[in-house]
Design an enzyme around this catalytic site. Sequence first.
Site, PDB file in Angstrom:
ATOM      1  N   LYS A  73      49.331  35.961  65.335  1.00  0.00           N
ATOM      2  CA  LYS A  73      50.275  36.923  64.403  1.00  0.00           C
ATOM      3  C   LYS A  73      50.481  37.478  65.671  1.00  0.00           C
ATOM      4  O   LYS A  73      52.179  37.806  66.333  1.00  0.00           O
ATOM      5  CB  LYS A  73      49.920  37.394  63.525  1.00  0.00           C
ATOM      6  N   ASP A 115      51.702  37.297  58.623  1.00  0.00           N
ATOM      7  CA  ASP A 115      51.152  38.926  58.389  1.00  0.00           C
ATOM      8  C   ASP A 115      51.294  38.672  57.648  1.00  0.00           C
ATOM      9  O   ASP A 115      51.511  37.886  56.317  1.00  0.00           O
ATOM     10  CB  ASP A 115      51.862  40.031  59.376  1.00  0.00           C
TER      11      ASP A 115
END
Length: 212
Positions: free
Chosen positions: A121, A140
């Site tokens: 991420k 996320d």
Amino acid sequence: MNEKARILHVIKTLKTVYGDAHIALKSKDPFQLLVSVILSAQCTDVRVNKVTPFLFEQFPDVRSMSEAPIEELEELIRSTGFFRNKAKNIKAASQIIIERFNGDLPLTMEEMITIPGVGRKTANIMLYNAFGVTAGIAVDTHVKRLARRLGMTSETDPNKIERDLMAIVPQKDWGKITYVLINHGRQICKARKPLCNKCPVQDACPSAKQFI
DNA sequence: CTCCCGATAT
DNA sequence: ATATCAGGAG
């Protein structure tokens, strides 16, 4: 309309509504952005933006951060939560960047995720925002929730969700889709009480009726 | 899977 | 009171 066409319609609509969506973390260079993204784990961007001015006043670059006393670092970032892990990772990351990457951030996913505290991420956010590189899609907590609610994936593992999204979302949208989904997730498709009656893709959302 | 963890919304 | 917030490591 088949499933793929439905999803592409949802993406197109959300892109139109949240056309100006962009990163909300404040930073003046790639290293400061990396620190901000590490701090943003399980913490609001508003909170991160409140502590980074004081943090970067004390330790503005990778060199000073690599030599920062861990206790000072912890105190400066305490309010972002997970502060012991984050302080340790930020300092270790700074040392690694100096020792292995000659003080500069790497430009590939493969190298980026070898940095302490950096997973896919964070690496996706860095590659796109700092270097304009499109390697994958940053998943996320918002992207995970929305991708599932909107029927773009049935997975729960962020890596599998990213793989599903990469198969559906046009590659030119990989960078921006994260911010489109985050903005929609904050304003309408909220975790606790989604505002389905105000949602621009309500008619194309398989989860809408379950919240109304 | 568990742990890390303070701030904020509900 | 409790769920949630720009996750990652062991």
